[in-house]
Scaffold this active site. Sequence first.
Site, mmCIF file in Angstrom:
data_model
loop_
_atom_site.group_PDB
_atom_site.id
_atom_site.type_symbol
_atom_site.label_atom_id
_atom_site.label_comp_id
_atom_site.label_asym_id
_atom_site.label_seq_id
_atom_site.Cartn_x
_atom_site.Cartn_y
_atom_site.Cartn_z
ATOM 1 N N PRO A 153 0.766 -1.223 -0.066
ATOM 2 C CA PRO A 153 0.031 0.131 0.128
ATOM 3 C C PRO A 153 0.758 1.204 -0.067
ATOM 4 O O PRO A 153 0.726 1.946 0.947
ATOM 5 C CB PRO A 153 -0.963 -0.156 1.220
ATOM 6 N N GLY A 155 0.627 3.877 -1.525
ATOM 7 C CA GLY A 155 -0.104 5.245 -1.489
ATOM 8 C C GLY A 155 -0.290 5.799 0.094
ATOM 9 O O GLY A 155 -0.113 6.850 0.256
ATOM 10 N N ASP A 156 -0.629 4.971 0.868
ATOM 11 C CA ASP A 156 -0.670 5.257 2.289
ATOM 12 C C ASP A 156 0.742 5.243 2.937
ATOM 13 O O ASP A 156 0.914 6.125 3.609
ATOM 14 C CB ASP A 156 -1.450 3.918 2.988
ATOM 15 N N THR A 157 1.425 4.368 2.883
ATOM 16 C CA THR A 157 2.762 4.188 3.461
ATOM 17 C C THR A 157 3.659 5.134 3.162
ATOM 18 O O THR A 157 4.459 5.890 4.173
ATOM 19 C CB THR A 157 3.513 2.914 3.389
ATOM 20 N N GLY A 160 2.542 8.340 4.829
ATOM 21 C CA GLY A 160 2.863 8.201 6.363
ATOM 22 C C GLY A 160 4.388 8.640 6.580
ATOM 23 O O GLY A 160 4.787 9.332 7.434
#
Length: 391
Positions: A153, A155-157, A160
Amino acid sequence: MTTFLSGPFCTQVLADLGADVVKIEPPTGDSSRHIPPHFVESDSAYFLANNRNKRSVSVDLKSPDGRNLVSRLITQADVVIDNYRPGVLARLQLNPLDFCKKDSRLIWASISGFGQTGPARDRPAYDMIVQAESGVMSLTGELDRPSVRLGIPAGDTVAGLYATIAVNAALADRERTGRGRMIDVSMLDCQLAMLSYQSAYALIGGVTPGHQGARHDSIPTYRSFSAGDGREVVITANTERMWQGLCRAVERTELCSDPRFSSGELRLENRDALWEILEAAFLQRAAEDWISILEKEDVPVALIKSVPEALKDAQHSDRGMITSMKSRHGSAIDVVGNPIKMSGITCKTPSYPPALGGDAASVMKDWLNISESEIQQMSANGAFLSPSART
């Protein structure tokens, strides 16, 4: 004040590095607590992957008492991180701008799909949405096949990680200037930044990069090959020395003097002919044999491993990347550890992700220095939901 993945991943990195992270959750909990199919006791494996070393307070932000409690916690915080859609916290009377005006030292990082400004600010976003809109998915997959999302993932990590970088930069700047910062991290912006040389090829070269498969747009000897036993190996022969070592490894030293392949530019121009030769050569031996042969020639090489294979190897790497933690009921589970190593700091055994609202009393005492009787009164008034109040 984060949910699902980008924000929890960011705050887990900070928690791994020693921050006291208090996770504010709605009465129903972070939605990732309930994602199937794998659970440890009642905890989703998805949630366990991103929420260790934290404490949880369960608050209904739609209630005045709940908002008041969160406001009090914010006044004691060094950093606030949220991944609500822009404007949601303002509608809940928890406007980040108001808090930052009152406390010039406060650092507030907001992670959203498309940023706090711009025409797309109100759109919802998840990992695959920003992989698609950033062009990342257009690069991922095999030639003449549909685009696919990355298997991780990103796009998320990645969002973050950028938020973590920004928070630590803001903390360092505050040490120097005494001022906090408002941080705006867009998942889409982060994916665009990760395009790296592919964005330069499009902007400068005027091209539309396509599916990469297991190949490279610039270096034809930077790709995967199928070996004789069906396993795949990756080689990254991206210098002249490595090219010559590759020729020796596949016992085709005449390729070094072949005018079609005498430079990196010519090898790229004639890559289809080169690949036909190398593909046939790699089918002559098993993958493990190629690992040994290529390593002797100092050609970077690796076996494409499954996730369980990679994790098994990590357990024996002496890098501490597989560690264990005990659940609230004593079950031991293995998890991937903290990749950041710093001199003079020994990574502690990670603490199990918190029970929903399970740390309300300790957070009230540690952060707000309030008495047990006041805690009980606040719980009775519904300022927060205690674990005992759940069915």
